[in-house]
Design a protein around this motif. Sequence first.
Motif, PDB file in Angstrom:
ATOM      1  N   LEU B 592       0.887  -1.152   0.000  1.00 19.03           N
ATOM      2  CA  LEU B 592       0.000   0.000   0.000  1.00 19.03           C
ATOM      3  C   LEU B 592       0.927   1.203   0.000  1.00 19.03           C
ATOM      4  CD1 LEU B 592      -2.830   1.161   0.309  1.00 19.03           C
ATOM      5  CD2 LEU B 592      -2.602   0.909   2.762  1.00 19.03           C
ATOM      6  N   ASP B 593       0.894   1.964  -1.088  1.00 22.97           N
ATOM      7  CA  ASP B 593       1.865   3.040  -1.224  1.00 22.97           C
ATOM      8  C   ASP B 593       1.390   4.266  -0.464  1.00 22.97           C
ATOM      9  OD1 ASP B 593       3.370   1.407  -2.817  1.00 22.97           O
ATOM     10  OD2 ASP B 593       2.326   2.049  -4.632  1.00 22.97           O
ATOM     11  N   LEU B 594       1.674   4.298   0.816  1.00 17.98           N
ATOM     12  CA  LEU B 594       1.258   5.425   1.627  1.00 17.98           C
ATOM     13  C   LEU B 594       2.239   6.579   1.447  1.00 17.98           C
ATOM     14  CD1 LEU B 594       0.319   3.443   4.802  1.00 17.98           C
ATOM     15  CD2 LEU B 594      -1.254   4.665   3.293  1.00 17.98           C
ATOM     16  N   PRO B 595       1.909   7.816   1.572  1.00 20.96           N
ATOM     17  CA  PRO B 595       0.541   8.256   1.788  1.00 20.96           C
ATOM     18  C   PRO B 595      -0.267   8.253   0.490  1.00 20.96           C
ATOM     19  CG  PRO B 595       2.011  10.124   1.730  1.00 20.96           C
ATOM     20  CD  PRO B 595       2.856   8.911   1.608  1.00 20.96           C
ATOM     21  N   VAL B 596      -1.548   7.992   0.642  1.00 17.92           N
ATOM     22  CA  VAL B 596      -2.438   7.983  -0.518  1.00 17.92           C
ATOM     23  C   VAL B 596      -3.258   9.256  -0.479  1.00 17.92           C
ATOM     24  CG1 VAL B 596      -4.399   6.815  -1.543  1.00 17.92           C
ATOM     25  CG2 VAL B 596      -2.569   5.476  -0.552  1.00 17.92           C
ATOM     26  N   THR B 597      -3.369   9.919  -1.630  1.00 16.85           N
ATOM     27  CA  THR B 597      -4.150  11.150  -1.687  1.00 16.85           C
ATOM     28  C   THR B 597      -5.506  10.845  -2.310  1.00 16.85           C
ATOM     29  OG1 THR B 597      -2.068  12.237  -2.115  1.00 16.85           O
ATOM     30  CG2 THR B 597      -4.064  13.558  -2.379  1.00 16.85           C
ATOM     31  N   VAL B 598      -6.558  11.232  -1.622  1.00 14.93           N
ATOM     32  CA  VAL B 598      -7.906  11.028  -2.152  1.00 14.93           C
ATOM     33  C   VAL B 598      -8.476  12.398  -2.480  1.00 14.93           C
ATOM     34  CG1 VAL B 598     -10.186  10.098  -1.684  1.00 14.93           C
ATOM     35  CG2 VAL B 598      -8.176   8.993  -0.717  1.00 14.93           C
ATOM     36  N   SER B 599      -8.656  12.680  -3.779  1.00 13.58           N
ATOM     37  CA  SER B 599      -9.225  13.979  -4.132  1.00 13.58           C
ATOM     38  C   SER B 599     -10.636  13.769  -4.662  1.00 13.58           C
ATOM     39  CB  SER B 599      -8.414  14.688  -5.210  1.00 13.58           C
ATOM     40  OG  SER B 599      -7.168  14.119  -5.349  1.00 13.58           O
ATOM     41  N   CYS B 600     -11.540  14.603  -4.204  1.00 13.05           N
ATOM     42  CA  CYS B 600     -12.927  14.501  -4.637  1.00 13.05           C
ATOM     43  C   CYS B 600     -13.272  15.728  -5.470  1.00 13.05           C
ATOM     44  CB  CYS B 600     -13.883  14.439  -3.459  1.00 13.05           C
ATOM     45  SG  CYS B 600     -13.484  13.113  -2.339  1.00 13.05           S
ATOM     46  N   ALA B 601     -14.077  15.510  -6.506  1.00 11.65           N
ATOM     47  CA  ALA B 601     -14.509  16.627  -7.335  1.00 11.65           C
ATOM     48  C   ALA B 601     -15.885  16.304  -7.871  1.00 11.65           C
ATOM     49  CB  ALA B 601     -13.536  16.841  -8.486  1.00 11.65           C
ATOM     50  N   LEU B 602     -16.628  17.354  -8.190  1.00  6.51           N
ATOM     51  CA  LEU B 602     -17.915  17.159  -8.860  1.00  6.51           C
ATOM     52  C   LEU B 602     -17.710  17.387 -10.343  1.00  6.51           C
ATOM     53  CD1 LEU B 602     -20.582  18.941  -6.664  1.00  6.51           C
ATOM     54  CD2 LEU B 602     -20.400  16.510  -7.141  1.00  6.51           C
ATOM     55  N   PHE B 603     -18.313  16.524 -11.162  1.00  8.09           N
ATOM     56  CA  PHE B 603     -18.174  16.692 -12.618  1.00  8.09           C
ATOM     57  C   PHE B 603     -19.556  16.792 -13.226  1.00  8.09           C
ATOM     58  CE2 PHE B 603     -17.810  15.082 -16.942  1.00  8.09           C
ATOM     59  CZ  PHE B 603     -16.799  15.896 -17.406  1.00  8.09           C
ATOM     60  N   TYR B 604     -19.711  17.766 -14.087  1.00  6.85           N
ATOM     61  CA  TYR B 604     -20.996  17.936 -14.757  1.00  6.85           C
ATOM     62  C   TYR B 604     -20.796  17.682 -16.249  1.00  6.85           C
ATOM     63  CZ  TYR B 604     -25.451  19.911 -16.091  1.00  6.85           C
ATOM     64  OH  TYR B 604     -26.697  20.078 -16.588  1.00  6.85           O
ATOM     65  N   SER B 605     -21.457  16.654 -16.760  1.00 11.06           N
ATOM     66  CA  SER B 605     -21.251  16.270 -18.161  1.00 11.06           C
ATOM     67  C   SER B 605     -22.225  17.015 -19.057  1.00 11.06           C
ATOM     68  CB  SER B 605     -21.458  14.772 -18.306  1.00 11.06           C
ATOM     69  OG  SER B 605     -21.674  14.466 -19.654  1.00 11.06           O
ATOM     70  N   LEU B 606     -21.676  17.865 -19.900  1.00 13.85           N
ATOM     71  CA  LEU B 606     -22.522  18.591 -20.850  1.00 13.85           C
ATOM     72  C   LEU B 606     -23.090  17.640 -21.882  1.00 13.85           C
ATOM     73  CD1 LEU B 606     -20.507  21.816 -21.504  1.00 13.85           C
ATOM     74  CD2 LEU B 606     -22.627  21.580 -20.269  1.00 13.85           C
ATOM     75  N   ARG B 607     -22.279  16.646 -22.234  1.00 11.15           N
ATOM     76  CA  ARG B 607     -22.681  15.707 -23.273  1.00 11.15           C
ATOM     77  C   ARG B 607     -23.983  15.012 -22.885  1.00 11.15           C
ATOM     78  NH1 ARG B 607     -19.719  13.140 -27.218  1.00 11.15           N
ATOM     79  NH2 ARG B 607     -20.619  11.209 -27.916  1.00 11.15           N
ATOM     80  N   GLU B 608     -24.049  14.629 -21.589  1.00 13.55           N
ATOM     81  CA  GLU B 608     -25.204  13.853 -21.187  1.00 13.55           C
ATOM     82  C   GLU B 608     -26.468  14.702 -21.186  1.00 13.55           C
ATOM     83  OE1 GLU B 608     -24.360  11.565 -17.721  1.00 13.55           O
ATOM     84  OE2 GLU B 608     -26.469  11.114 -17.399  1.00 13.55           O
ATOM     85  N   VAL B 609     -26.310  15.961 -20.807  1.00 10.59           N
ATOM     86  CA  VAL B 609     -27.510  16.784 -20.632  1.00 10.59           C
ATOM     87  C   VAL B 609     -27.891  17.495 -21.919  1.00 10.59           C
ATOM     88  CG1 VAL B 609     -28.407  18.776 -19.425  1.00 10.59           C
ATOM     89  CG2 VAL B 609     -27.081  17.086 -18.210  1.00 10.59           C
ATOM     90  N   VAL B 610     -26.906  18.099 -22.558  1.00  8.22           N
ATOM     91  CA  VAL B 610     -27.225  18.922 -23.715  1.00  8.22           C
ATOM     92  C   VAL B 610     -27.308  18.079 -24.972  1.00  8.22           C
ATOM     93  CG1 VAL B 610     -26.588  21.007 -24.935  1.00  8.22           C
ATOM     94  CG2 VAL B 610     -25.990  20.742 -22.555  1.00  8.22           C
ATOM     95  N   GLY B 611     -26.609  16.952 -24.938  1.00  5.84           N
ATOM     96  CA  GLY B 611     -26.525  16.112 -26.134  1.00  5.84           C
ATOM     97  C   GLY B 611     -27.873  15.777 -26.705  1.00  5.84           C
ATOM     98  N   GLY B 612     -28.787  15.363 -25.840  1.00  4.75           N
ATOM     99  CA  GLY B 612     -30.111  14.952 -26.303  1.00  4.75           C
ATOM    100  C   GLY B 612     -30.812  16.064 -27.054  1.00  4.75           C
ATOM    101  N   ALA B 613     -30.630  17.294 -26.596  1.00  7.54           N
ATOM    102  CA  ALA B 613     -31.348  18.394 -27.218  1.00  7.54           C
ATOM    103  C   ALA B 613     -30.727  18.785 -28.545  1.00  7.54           C
ATOM    104  CB  ALA B 613     -31.346  19.590 -26.283  1.00  7.54           C
TER     105      ALA B 613
END
Lengths: 621, 882
Positions: B592-613
């Motif tokens: 286990l290669d410590l230290p491990v960095t856990v980064s969290c982010a929110l992602f908003y996919s334009l493709r999924e939402v706008v694509g349909g339209a």
Amino acid sequence: MAHKTSGLSSCLDLWREKNDQLVRQTKVAQNLSLSLRRQQLVQDVLEGLRGLLHSLQGLPAAVSVLPLELTVICNFITLRASLAQGFTEDLATDIQRGLERVLETQEQQEAKLEHGLRGLWDSVLHVSSLLPELLPALHHLAGLQAALWLSTDRLGDLTLLLQTLNGSQSRASEEPLLLLKTWRPLAEESDGPLTLQDARSLRGVLLTAFAYRQGLRELITGSLPRALSSLHEAASGLCPWPVLVQVYTALATCLRKMGKPQRAMLYLVEAVKGESTWGPPLLEASRLYQQLGNTAAEIESLELLVEALSITHIPEAPQLLIEVEFLLPRPDPASPLHCGTQSQAKYLLASRCLQTRRAEDAAEHYLDLLALLLDGSEPKFSPPPCPPGPCVPEVFLEATAALIQAGRAQDALTVCEELLNRTSSLLPKRPRLWEDARKGTKESPHCSPWISAIYLLQGQAWVQLGARKEAVSEFSRCLELLFQATPKDKEPGPASSCEHGCTSDVVLQQLRAAALISRGLEWVASGQDNKALQDFLLSVQVCPGNQDASFHLLQTLRRLDRRDEATAFWQRLEAQTELPQEKATRSLPLYLETYLDWIRPPDRETLLEEFRTSLLKTCEL
Amino acid sequence: MAGLALRVEYLAGFCCPLGGLAAGKPRVLCHGAEIFLSTGSELVYVYDREGRLLTAVYKFPGQVWHLELQALGRALYVLCARSGIYCLSLDQAGRSMSQDGGSDRDDRDSEDGQVGEPPAPVIAVDPDACVLPDATLCAFVVLDNVLVTLAQGPSQWKMQLFECPCPGEDPRPGGQIGEVELSTCTPPSGGLGAPAAPHFLPVLCCASPPGPRVPRGHLQGPGAVTLEEALFGLLFGADASLLESPVILCGLPDGQLCCVVLKTLVTSRSAPGDPKALVKILHHLEEPVIFIGALRTEPLAEDTEDAHSDCLVALGHHGRTLAIKASWDELGHLVPELREYGVPGPVLCAACGEGGRLYHSTPSGLCVVGLAQGGGPWDPTQPSGAPGGLPSLLCPASLSVCSVVTLSVSSRAPEGGTELLALSAGGRLMTCSLDSHSEAPRPSRVSVVNAGRKIKELLSGIGTVSERVSSLKKAVDQRNKALTCLNEAMNVSCALLSSREGPRPISCSVTTAWSRLQLRDVLTATCLLENSSSFSLDRGWALCIQVLGSARALDLDSAGSAVTYTIPLDRLGPGGRREVTLPLGPGEDGSLDLPVTVSCALFYSLREVVGGALAPADRLKEPSSEEWPPGVLPEQDGVCLPLSEHAVDLLQCLRFPALAPSPLQAPGRPGPAGDPIHTFLETCRGPGSQLAGPESLRAKYLPPSVATVRVSAELLRVALGDSQAGVSLCPATLQWLLAENSTCDIVRTQALSSVQGVAPDGTDVHLIIREVSVTDLCPEGALQAVEIQLESASLANMCRAHHAVVGRLQRLVVQQAARDSSPPDLRLQYLHQIQANHETLLREVQTLRDRLCAEDEAGSRAPAQRLLQVYKQLRSPSLLLL
């Protein structure tokens, strides 16, 4: 652990059983006639093999399963190749996958991948020395790889593969044929999984196909003794009858070119003994007779050829194996073995008749050919002889020439009429043409030589019918078109397949000269020598190399009693004749060649002789 | 649109799959009163216009791709995917109906729920009706007595010519009379995969010269046209004109438009045609060819009756339109006049009608363009500028009939008008009658019959409009929805980005814990996403968690391994929480290669939402794979909002089996501990015995690596003061160090000042905290300090622990500095000396490392030893953190 092994082996048995069952199913399909059911059955087998391969390759590669897996790949490739009637590049990916699976067991997949399939084969055969149980199946797969490379002409790769297969002791030999002969594919075990075709029979097929391909290549490039030995090798192998006929014909061609007509004939006789595929040997026989100067026999073999090609050959259901035919080069019109179609043979026959002055026969054959080409009610299509032969309009013109030659001027006029009718929409619009001519437009519409030639031949037909006025008007029309034509600007205009071949300046020059001479001759016949003189003079100018024009001019000058001019001209002519005669009719279409024969002055030598003596007399006086 | 009168009449509805019919494969043909129709499924319908009922339904073994009618032989040819060409006798239809009526009812009920007609029998087609079995066929066309097929080979298109097999006859295997290979094509799929159905089928069209062979008024299918002599000769050459041979025009999915003169297609297997001589490429549209046809653009001369087409047209999928005419230039040459136009795509189908009109259907509607002289499709009488010329621009006029997937010009056209048969994507069969020179409707006496017809027409009109409205409404809805989604996304982004300080409205916290998964102990990270904002995270939002291991200490080149998890948030309303647990390790090899960095982010996919339209309306989905016009959105476009970053170090991963309340529940060591026998043996050996691994051997025989860190007691007390009140300093420090460890409750309850933990790889790590006094640093006397000593048999673990402790202390010091506390007076002399010592040591480190890099493995042992020593000295407790 023990449980696992038994599970694997029972799975292995199951897969093997599936493979064997699919192979047996193929054998059943083989015996059915070509039908939907056969196709469905074979398609089912193909899907079965595909599925089996999927399940085998879904697991990590294991040495115990690999012989079966490789055998299934071989069966799959064999069936696909036989269905497609040949090898295609996408089969290489199947082979590559199999090889990668072998390397996977040795954990060196990345080895030599940059060298492509060849590097892969090197590593696999290197590894397989450690895994003797894989060798039979690998040899089988190598046979298929060799077939693929043979059919795609990758001889370098093929040679290297065979060298590796034969082991290092024969590495010195570079000759693939020898390598192929010394290759002994390891026999698959008798209790192994069933195969559609075993490696040994595949080797036989490869050997014959390779020898034949090599022989044909050497025959075309002209290294005849080597071609002979390669073709002998091909003939000594086991091969189906149609292939043997081709090999015999190639042997005959080779021997004919080597100047051994009798031995060539023996092979041809052997070749026509079969039940079908008489085309190539008959065509070769006609060439042989032509070389021997036996025109009657040549024409007879061409007639037989036409008949032989009229029989529709119903192909048998193809074998579901790799056959020699799949590995042969694609039929090429330039190959000496290409015998073409019925109408092409008919055209050959007709044109040979015309060339050898068998005018009646030629006319009949040409009319048959035109009927064959144009009769729409015939359910069977017969393609025109173009290309490499002449284009369709030229066939019409040759037919006209043959009819005139045979004394059937009225028929000739009908053929010309038909030709004009059918192409009327493509001809330049006449009213405008006249208008432009009056206005003196510098640029002139392009017009194919064959269109002017129609008028030329029509004029000659009228000459034969004795209608002088019509003849002169046709010749004039022809000349008008000819002098408007500028051969340089190719486009635009309705293109025909003959456009590239014979729009050369030479053809145009000769056509102009021919038309001028013909019209001049008509003036002579109607006693208008001055007009004739004009035309002859013009013809000498447009085509200085044409000696016929000079002779006609000379004769007319003499008739008009213009001695000095005649003498001067004769001296020029004498100087010209001493120069080596260049063959004027090098690349002229057959109709034009025939035409030029008609307007040749009959007694050139006597005329020259007379001139010489009369001049000497005047000198003496 | 003046002068246009369009009357739409619905004839029948046919079943269609969910989402509507796809263009490309449905066909509709008209022969007298009979309409033959296939919707792309296995069924072919025969509909009687006069009786307005379905007379027969044929079921084929596969999808039907093409229909052709041979009127003279009264035969219907059907191309069935992966099976071949079937031939049905038209006279047979009635007979079989009476015989087989009512069979296969179940089948029909399940598939044909939508048909409003009286039920017709479904006749399963006999396999014997297959006249040409070939699984690779993609297109065909029937002439009088020959069948031209186009098959897809592994690398090339292959055109084959067969004698026309008659219905009922045995398929003759020797019927092939010609073959030629066309240009290369990309194989549908490589390797083992079964070939996929092509998105676009090639288009064939047979062009004949006018002549006795083609009687006037002879019924021609949509795949056959008669061209004027001049155009024919110009396009195909003098040979084809002389031979009066039909020519097969072929439009391929790659955009190539080529032609083969039928009579030159050579016989005999021994000599297949030479493609160079036989195939002529006319043009390249550079997009899939959808339609090839011909039309008459010039008005007929008074004395001629033959209406042969004088203009060849081809349409590409994206609307590129090619028109070729023959004309004479001022010198009398025949010259081709070739023009390319663009009409709005994607084109689903097209047809040529009277008066030089070309009809084409796009998802948004059926359009008509005029190629006749003068350009105006509705005004053929307008004087034209250039005689014989093609219009310079095409102006499509919409006919307000949307979503037509296949078109055919009916043979029963009224005088002066055109009647189109169309099949809509909704499976409705309709006729569109166009009357070009209709006068304004004059009020006439309304008879009962008239009124009835009028009402029917009006109803049809309403039907058309309603279908169009529903499709447009759907598109608008989709766009509105996309806009709402985008607005919410904007709100969320603003809220997150504007609150740099203070608690963020959307937060993500990470905790770690050991858990037992599949007989192995695994360190898991639990990310808790809390939405305390007033917005909800809807479709399109995803939580991205990146787990980045640190590079291995000894492996200088390798970067740490990173894994990114993307978890779509289906709907997270205000106040909602979402918990995600991820395994961090150890991996298969126990590392286990410590230290491990856990980064969290929110992602908003334009493709999924706008694509349909942005994509064309759903139910008219193009048969192509691309779902929206290229270039609108790049592949992975979206908005990324970083939330938090969390480092997992050794201190968080320590376990304390020795402190566990019950020795029986001690967590097993990682590794292959899953084997019950192994566990048993281990238990037998007793708690005192040691493992025989190399690590434990080293632990046994080598002195453990040690590092110490000294911190001023004052500093610690101030920092910990508020949280650790009432506990003496050493246990408080230990608790603080292990605060983020999930098992530290034991430490807390027992108030320990030293603890022995187990690192993830199984080696022990000792943490000892004691108070010391430092005398020589401060002029005012001894300073109270806390010494943190770290001991481990594994050097790597000792380093990791040291790194973790120092990291925590650093953060502490930074916090304290922010609070601006003044340090006590120090003896600068002493500090300088320490600094000088350290600098020499660092220089030595530098030279040693250079040597290590330069020398080979054998010679590097001595410097490596020395380097370790120097590192040890550097870690020795000479410096005090204040």
